[in-house]
Design an enzyme around this catalytic site. Structure first.
Site, mmCIF file in Angstrom:
data_model
loop_
_atom_site.group_PDB
_atom_site.id
_atom_site.type_symbol
_atom_site.label_atom_id
_atom_site.label_comp_id
_atom_site.label_asym_id
_atom_site.label_seq_id
_atom_site.Cartn_x
_atom_site.Cartn_y
_atom_site.Cartn_z
ATOM 1 N N GLU A 30 -15.389 71.359 -7.885
ATOM 2 C CA GLU A 30 -15.397 71.270 -9.186
ATOM 3 C C GLU A 30 -14.324 72.469 -9.696
ATOM 4 O OE1 GLU A 30 -16.675 69.338 -11.541
ATOM 5 O OE2 GLU A 30 -15.747 70.977 -12.969
ATOM 6 N N ASP A 60 -10.709 68.846 -9.126
ATOM 7 C CA ASP A 60 -10.926 67.768 -10.205
ATOM 8 C C ASP A 60 -9.621 68.407 -11.330
ATOM 9 O OD1 ASP A 60 -12.479 69.756 -10.978
ATOM 10 O OD2 ASP A 60 -13.935 68.051 -12.077
ATOM 11 N N HIS A 61 -9.562 69.626 -11.688
ATOM 12 C CA HIS A 61 -8.849 70.207 -12.735
ATOM 13 C C HIS A 61 -9.311 71.629 -12.607
ATOM 14 C CE1 HIS A 61 -12.848 70.642 -14.813
ATOM 15 N NE2 HIS A 61 -13.133 69.419 -14.594
ATOM 16 N N HIS A 119 -18.538 75.581 -12.177
ATOM 17 C CA HIS A 119 -18.018 74.783 -13.313
ATOM 18 C C HIS A 119 -18.207 75.941 -14.331
ATOM 19 C CE1 HIS A 119 -18.219 72.651 -16.904
ATOM 20 N NE2 HIS A 119 -17.997 71.473 -16.320
ATOM 21 N N THR A 158 -13.774 65.763 -15.472
ATOM 22 C CA THR A 158 -14.219 65.396 -14.303
ATOM 23 C C THR A 158 -14.022 63.806 -14.210
ATOM 24 O OG1 THR A 158 -15.527 67.014 -13.819
ATOM 25 C CG2 THR A 158 -16.224 64.775 -12.910
#
Ligand code: GP9
Ligand code: MN
Length: 428
Positions: free
Chosen positions: A38, A258-259, A199, A82
């Site tokens: 994440e 993911d980012h 996150h 996500t």
């Protein structure tokens, strides 16, 4: 409609790049464990804070000789974050210009996704585990359309006070409780585990803080190394378990970020973290690098400098597994192919190539970061790349908006029926 599908197929045929035959099937028959890291950015790999490695376990995997690691791999998500990453990895289709494709189309569209391909072509058992609510990003419906046989969200796990932070169970608790489910999965399996502790806003209970926060003074940034460190420790624990059980010898592990974790609104803090004098829009585009690693006993690894993005993971994976997916509608390329086009689209039309980067209406030299004032000839070249990017994005959008895969039946593929799946916790 059907003629849209024809244009898509024509485009894909004209732009086809053959996957690297040297890697074809090197992981044939192995379990596949996809670990979703994440908000994990590439700069964390090797990053030290106060003399301490932030992610020692992932650093070690990154450098192991049986890991293919990428250092020019970019996230390509849009507003779907996500879920866009998942859409790309499972389908090699882009997220949408706005909103989340998984939320908007995940229930109603037809897909030809990784789990269905692997199940049908090679008998894989397919599952997703995630310590968060099953309905987030419409996962509980979209996964059925993707053909996932099992989905174990939060309702499958024990949740006691202190177990949960932000969007889900803390990663160590999630992995630990997942073991009993992994043990029961018939092999070979294709399993995705979605972590969540790293996150925004990067909160972590005192007990689990084992590295100091950074001191940029930017509150939303400074906890990032702390939750990343925790995620890395969780990975370390999972790897030790895999080794103990011997599962590591039978499994190809795919790690990906993911980012971004630090958004473009934190240029000053980002400059400080990277020990740079300044941080501009070009730097922020380069900051979109995330990890991609394929780790497997006996794999011929190394650090690969090919430029690519999330759209390319599925074609790369399928080639490693030696799975035939002739004529599938996929917009990515095998990243191990010598002829990978190395044009990395961003969802807003920006792009990165080994030579040029586009941010808004500005172009930069990717190597030096210098702003380019293109002459006529270069301008034509850059416009051509830009057009390729827009074409690719809009054709992918057409596939999703128009639900084009419902018209498309490769001979070897059986259409997925979402109602065949039921993710409600079995009472046993
Ligand atoms: C929650 C999670 C978060 O289940 O996957 O998604 P994000 O906010 O990163 O898009
Ligand atoms: Mn995310």
């Amino acid at each position: 409609n059907v003629s849209d599908l024809r244009s898509v197929r024509q485009y894909l045929k004209a732009n086809y790049v053959k996957p690297n035959p040297a890697y074809n099937g090197v992981a044939k028959g192995k379990n596949v464990l996809v670990i979703h890291l994440e908000s994990f950015q590439q700069f964390l790999i090797g990053y030290k804070w106060k003399g301490k490695e932030v992610t020692p376990n992932l650093n070690k995997i990154y450098h192991q000789k049986d890991t293919i690691s990428f250092d020019n791999f970019f996230n390509q998500v849009g507003q779907g974050k996500t879920s866009d990453a998942e859409m790309m990895l499972e389908n090699s289709l882009f997220g949408l210009q706005s909103g989340s494709a998984m939320s908007t189309y995940g229930t109603s569209n037809t897909f030809e996704s990784a789990p269905a391909i692997l199940h049908q072509q090679a008998g894989y058992t397919t599952a997703v585990m995630h310590g968060g609510a099953g309905s987030f990003w419409n996962r509980d419906n979209a996964y059925k359309s993707f053909g996932y046989q099992y989905f174990m969200p939060l309702s499958y796990f024990k949740n006691k006070p202190g177990y949960y932070i932000g969007y889900g169970l803390k990663d160590k608790i999630f992995f630990d409780q997942s073991i009993k489910y992994i043990e029961r999965l018939p092999q070979p399996f294709y399993l995705k585990m979605i972590t969540v502790t790293n996150h925004y806003p990067y909160n972590l209970d005192k007990k689990n803080q084992s590295i100091d926060k950074t001191n940029t003074g930017d509150e939303t940034v400074d906890g990032y190394v702390q939750t990343a460190h925790y995620l890395d420790q969780a990975i370390g624990e999972l790897m030790r378990w895999m080794k103990k059980t011997g599962l590591d010898k039978k499994t190809l592990i795919v790690f990906y970020g993911d980012h971004y974790g630090i958004s473009g609104n934190h240029h000053k803090a980002s400059a400080e973290l990277l020990k740079k004098d300044s941080f501009n829009d070009f730097d922020n585009l380069q900051f979109q690098r995330v990890p991609l690693m394929f780790h497997m006993k006996g794999l011929k690894g190394g650090i690969n400098h090919t430029y690519g993005g999330e759209i390319d993971v599925l074609p790369t994976l399928l080639n490693l597994l030696g799975i035939k997916d002739k004529d599938t509608i996929q917009f990515g390329y095998d990243l191990l192919s010598k002829n990978a086009p190395q044009i990395v689209a961003q969802r807003n039309g920006d792009f990165i190539t080994p030579e040029y980067s586009k941010v808004g209406s500005d172009y930069y030299d990717t190597k030096t970061g210098e702003r380019i004032k293109p002459d006529k000839k270069l301008k034509a070249k850059l416009t051509a790349i830009s057009n390729k990017v827009t074409t690719q994005l809009s054709l992918s959008d057409r596939v999703i908006d128009g639900n084009l895969l419902r018209f498309y039946r490769p001979k070897w593929f059986t259409t997925v029926k979402p109602k065949d799946y039921d993710y409600n916790k079995a009472t046993s």
